[in-house]
Design a protein around this motif. Sequence first.
Motif, mmCIF file in Angstrom:
data_model
loop_
_atom_site.group_PDB
_atom_site.id
_atom_site.type_symbol
_atom_site.label_atom_id
_atom_site.label_comp_id
_atom_site.label_asym_id
_atom_site.label_seq_id
_atom_site.Cartn_x
_atom_site.Cartn_y
_atom_site.Cartn_z
ATOM 1 N N ARG A 264 -83.981 2.178 -111.858
ATOM 2 C CA ARG A 264 -83.756 1.788 -110.465
ATOM 3 C C ARG A 264 -85.086 1.663 -109.723
ATOM 4 N NH1 ARG A 264 -80.630 2.802 -105.618
ATOM 5 N NH2 ARG A 264 -81.973 1.925 -103.991
ATOM 6 N N ALA A 265 -86.006 2.612 -109.938
ATOM 7 C CA ALA A 265 -87.240 2.647 -109.153
ATOM 8 C C ALA A 265 -88.175 1.487 -109.493
ATOM 9 C CB ALA A 265 -87.964 3.975 -109.376
ATOM 10 N N VAL A 266 -88.339 1.173 -110.779
ATOM 11 C CA VAL A 266 -89.275 0.103 -111.154
ATOM 12 C C VAL A 266 -88.821 -1.252 -110.615
ATOM 13 C CG1 VAL A 266 -90.250 -1.149 -113.112
ATOM 14 C CG2 VAL A 266 -90.199 1.338 -113.128
ATOM 15 N N PRO A 267 -87.546 -1.657 -110.773
ATOM 16 C CA PRO A 267 -87.135 -2.908 -110.125
ATOM 17 C C PRO A 267 -87.273 -2.880 -108.609
ATOM 18 C CG PRO A 267 -85.576 -2.313 -111.838
ATOM 19 C CD PRO A 267 -86.501 -1.144 -111.675
ATOM 20 N N ASP A 268 -87.020 -1.724 -107.983
ATOM 21 C CA ASP A 268 -87.210 -1.630 -106.533
ATOM 22 C C ASP A 268 -88.642 -1.987 -106.145
ATOM 23 O OD1 ASP A 268 -84.622 -0.870 -106.127
ATOM 24 O OD2 ASP A 268 -85.053 1.205 -105.601
ATOM 25 N N LEU A 269 -89.600 -1.353 -106.803
ATOM 26 C CA LEU A 269 -91.009 -1.602 -106.477
ATOM 27 C C LEU A 269 -91.412 -3.030 -106.822
ATOM 28 C CD1 LEU A 269 -92.470 1.777 -107.768
ATOM 29 C CD2 LEU A 269 -92.288 1.064 -105.376
ATOM 30 N N THR A 270 -90.908 -3.542 -107.932
ATOM 31 C CA THR A 270 -91.237 -4.913 -108.328
ATOM 32 C C THR A 270 -90.722 -5.907 -107.306
ATOM 33 O OG1 THR A 270 -91.086 -4.233 -110.646
ATOM 34 C CG2 THR A 270 -91.056 -6.583 -110.192
ATOM 35 N N TRP A 271 -89.484 -5.726 -106.898
ATOM 36 C CA TRP A 271 -88.909 -6.606 -105.873
ATOM 37 C C TRP A 271 -89.738 -6.552 -104.590
ATOM 38 C CZ3 TRP A 271 -85.440 -10.371 -105.593
ATOM 39 C CH2 TRP A 271 -84.487 -10.500 -106.603
ATOM 40 N N ARG A 272 -90.105 -5.355 -104.155
ATOM 41 C CA ARG A 272 -90.825 -5.239 -102.889
ATOM 42 C C ARG A 272 -92.185 -5.919 -102.956
ATOM 43 N NH1 ARG A 272 -90.013 -5.593 -97.768
ATOM 44 N NH2 ARG A 272 -91.492 -4.429 -96.474
ATOM 45 N N MET A 273 -92.938 -5.674 -104.016
ATOM 46 C CA MET A 273 -94.267 -6.277 -104.110
ATOM 47 C C MET A 273 -94.177 -7.796 -104.218
ATOM 48 S SD MET A 273 -96.528 -3.675 -106.480
ATOM 49 C CE MET A 273 -95.343 -3.507 -107.803
ATOM 50 N N ARG A 274 -93.246 -8.274 -105.019
ATOM 51 C CA ARG A 274 -93.147 -9.721 -105.208
ATOM 52 C C ARG A 274 -92.711 -10.428 -103.939
ATOM 53 N NH1 ARG A 274 -89.624 -11.783 -110.206
ATOM 54 N NH2 ARG A 274 -91.235 -10.566 -111.250
ATOM 55 N N THR A 275 -91.659 -9.919 -103.295
ATOM 56 C CA THR A 275 -91.145 -10.618 -102.103
ATOM 57 C C THR A 275 -92.113 -10.524 -100.931
ATOM 58 O OG1 THR A 275 -89.898 -8.614 -101.518
ATOM 59 C CG2 THR A 275 -88.749 -10.299 -102.793
ATOM 60 N N SER B 76 -97.621 7.376 -109.860
ATOM 61 C CA SER B 76 -98.594 6.455 -110.449
ATOM 62 C C SER B 76 -98.035 5.805 -111.705
ATOM 63 C CB SER B 76 -99.896 7.204 -110.761
ATOM 64 O OG SER B 76 -99.709 8.140 -111.818
ATOM 65 N N VAL B 77 -97.194 6.524 -112.446
ATOM 66 C CA VAL B 77 -96.569 5.949 -113.641
ATOM 67 C C VAL B 77 -95.558 4.881 -113.231
ATOM 68 C CG1 VAL B 77 -95.341 6.479 -115.770
ATOM 69 C CG2 VAL B 77 -96.879 8.172 -114.778
ATOM 70 N N LEU B 78 -94.767 5.156 -112.191
ATOM 71 C CA LEU B 78 -93.846 4.151 -111.676
ATOM 72 C C LEU B 78 -94.598 2.932 -111.176
ATOM 73 C CD1 LEU B 78 -91.323 6.403 -109.701
ATOM 74 C CD2 LEU B 78 -90.905 5.195 -111.842
ATOM 75 N N ALA B 79 -95.719 3.168 -110.479
ATOM 76 C CA ALA B 79 -96.504 2.052 -109.949
ATOM 77 C C ALA B 79 -97.045 1.183 -111.081
ATOM 78 C CB ALA B 79 -97.644 2.585 -109.092
ATOM 79 N N ALA B 80 -97.588 1.818 -112.130
ATOM 80 C CA ALA B 80 -98.115 1.053 -113.258
ATOM 81 C C ALA B 80 -97.005 0.262 -113.950
ATOM 82 C CB ALA B 80 -98.792 1.994 -114.247
ATOM 83 N N ALA B 81 -95.841 0.890 -114.138
ATOM 84 C CA ALA B 81 -94.722 0.198 -114.783
ATOM 85 C C ALA B 81 -94.262 -0.991 -113.947
ATOM 86 C CB ALA B 81 -93.569 1.170 -115.006
ATOM 87 N N ALA B 82 -94.265 -0.837 -112.613
ATOM 88 C CA ALA B 82 -93.856 -1.942 -111.742
ATOM 89 C C ALA B 82 -94.876 -3.074 -111.771
ATOM 90 C CB ALA B 82 -93.660 -1.431 -110.318
#
Length: 788
Positions: free
Chosen positions: A616-627, A645-651
């Motif tokens: 849930r967290a990685v797609p959340d961060l990916t969506w936010r940065m991309r949009t 930081s691990v979530l951030a790197a994965a995103a």
Amino acid sequence: MEAREQPATAQEATQEATQESPGLALELLVHGVGGATPEGMLGDPRTERVTGDDVAGIYRRTDDLDAETRPREPRDGPVREAYVWSNLTSGNGSRALWLVLLPFMVVNLAHWMRPAAEARTRTARAYGVLVRLVALSLTVLLTAAICEVTLDLTAWQCAGTRACSSGKSWLGFMASARDGWWSRPGRRLALAATVPAVLTGLLWFLSHRSWSAYETQPPPGPAPDDGEPRTGGRPALCLHGFWYGRRIVARLRAAHTAAALLTVAAVLTQAATRQDRAPGGSTALDATGWALVVALTAAAVFTLFTVCRRGRHESTPDGRADRAAVRALPVVALVLLVLAAVHAAWSRPRWASAGMLPGDRLFGAIGLAQILLLVLLAVAARRLHRAEPVERAPLAGLAGPVVATLACALGGLMSAGVAQRAADWLDGRATPGMGDGPIPGPPVVLSWQASAIPPLLAALLLLALHLALRAVRARRELLRTVPGDYPGEEPDRARTSAVAGAVARAGLTDSAPWVAGAAAGLSLLLGGGALAGAWATGDVPGRAARGTPDAVESCAQTAQALGSWCVGLGFVLLLTWGRRAYRDPAARRTVGILWDVGTFWPRAAHPFAPPCYAERAVPDLTWRMRTWTERTGGRLVISGHSQGSVLAAAAVWQLDRATRARVALLTHGSPLERLYGRWFPAYFGPAQLTALHRDIRCWRNLWRRTDPIGGPIRLPPGGADDDTRRVDRGPLKDPLVYGRTPEHPLPAPILCHSHYQADPAFAEERAALLAELDAWVPAQGSSGRSSG
């Protein structure tokens, strides 16, 4: 030039305003283990949620809600947002009950600890199959333990003995002394089988519910990498389907549910067929029993085939359902269980319960199978490590087998603990298995396993003392060097001792691999010895040692008694902690820390493990940065602390190339290399972290020597980490000042793993990253989008 139309919506007005000024910058903060509040992360009591829900959301200061409409307004720094994800792991009180399933979470980690060797595809595939088989054995083991308590100890032994059942009113309706309808042995067993069946159904429900909330959530649309090949160490975390485990979890859930139900059915069938094959047994019922055995064997083979057949599919989101396995397999197993219960409950006038059910064979077979699987897993891991060794990989590539061994040890402890404590409760003051009580007690192999706990604890205590002595020696050496980090300061022995102690304790983290290796090796050795002792003697340790020298007999009896209490007490403490965490939010946050570390990875080996919050967290961060970057054309710094930081790197790995060009990564207190790079080399090894630096371009990492979790990234020399594109900055001073200064009139605290933002280096590196992004962000067209 044609006049521009008036914007129709507030969103269009925001877009036009930001398109005229591409200089808008955003800092996206991601907290670490233990959770955080948006007020604390943003340093403002007035915050509002921008997007998301109560489980995970993006927050801003109230004053910054409309920052995109005021891009030219002077600011001290970037607009700040906080991604709060703590409720994914510790928000719901019922999550604390996952503590009972700790072995499942641990064995799931073993899947991801595979050594990095992409060329050895067959060995890597065999490694995954072996981990999944170990995970399946844990499901069978814990189901067998529940059957031991409910079917053998309670329904068969206690209810069938007047001395045991006479003082238990709740057991009176099925006691053999009353000669009622439920008093028949087969009917008692059939009724008791509902307990493990219901618990299996509960596990299925919890897994299905979390599956619907996590694994079935599709990731954002395909991240086009412009034909970028997956070579040169580009990690699997870049793959679009990595955080989408819908198919594998559904298939494993069906297989493990079926395995648990088939275990219960096998116990019922074995008890009934043993009676039918005895002199005077029914020929018709014996034939029915043989038919059930054949059907159970066929279902078990198909269950094994389902587990071994296919692993994760990560290159693209795999949405296929596998309905034949997912739907039919649990239903078939449930039907066979019902048939086994009916067969066992059929009237057999001469059937009387005596002794114990043949549980020794079942637990012994499970133990032997686990030992063989762990040995094969170690062989596969060593072959992978030798093919592509990683310098700092712990235990020479055997981290996965070691962790899988610890999972089996935890499962064995829980199984033996439940059985020993239930037997001790049912037979009153007698010692289970010693023949001085009203019931025979649990299987002999479980008593031997419990007796192995005291020597294991004694060895681990000696190891802990050794580590403590190492920390003391390291602290003494640091007492001479700490004052040199603060030149011009008056030495203070108490202050120096506190700093040196913090550094020495932080260094103990690097000894974790050898502690885990020693614990796993001792567990495997003692477990094999317990299995051999049970088979060789056929008796519990206390009785098997009779006739030996007094010292040996006394040690055996003491080990048996202490081991029984140790495993039982440990299991009770685990349940008590889970119950407290259900009611106490503070304790729930502590439990959440365990899950923050243990459930980052998707469920690839065991479907009953706690769910993976990163899905849930990685797609959340990916969506936010991309949009945000597409909408505003601005620059973005994603700032992750600890697990964040691990979530951030994965995103970041999930972003397309155009978006990555506008994003910088700032990590602090990060376990990316110290924990993930070492223990998960196939996903965060040196080649993968180097690829991350190449992809993200702008990356800084802050670390302290007093931090027991975070550390440097340690990119290999000669790679992208040159003077102009360095990653690590540190070690930072901790404390910031040694004594009292005009700026710090009170003693500065030793921060260790927390409050990296309080260090001036944080603001300096954030500003440097934003400045560096200016050189990398492509030229802006009139549309506000990248033209490169």
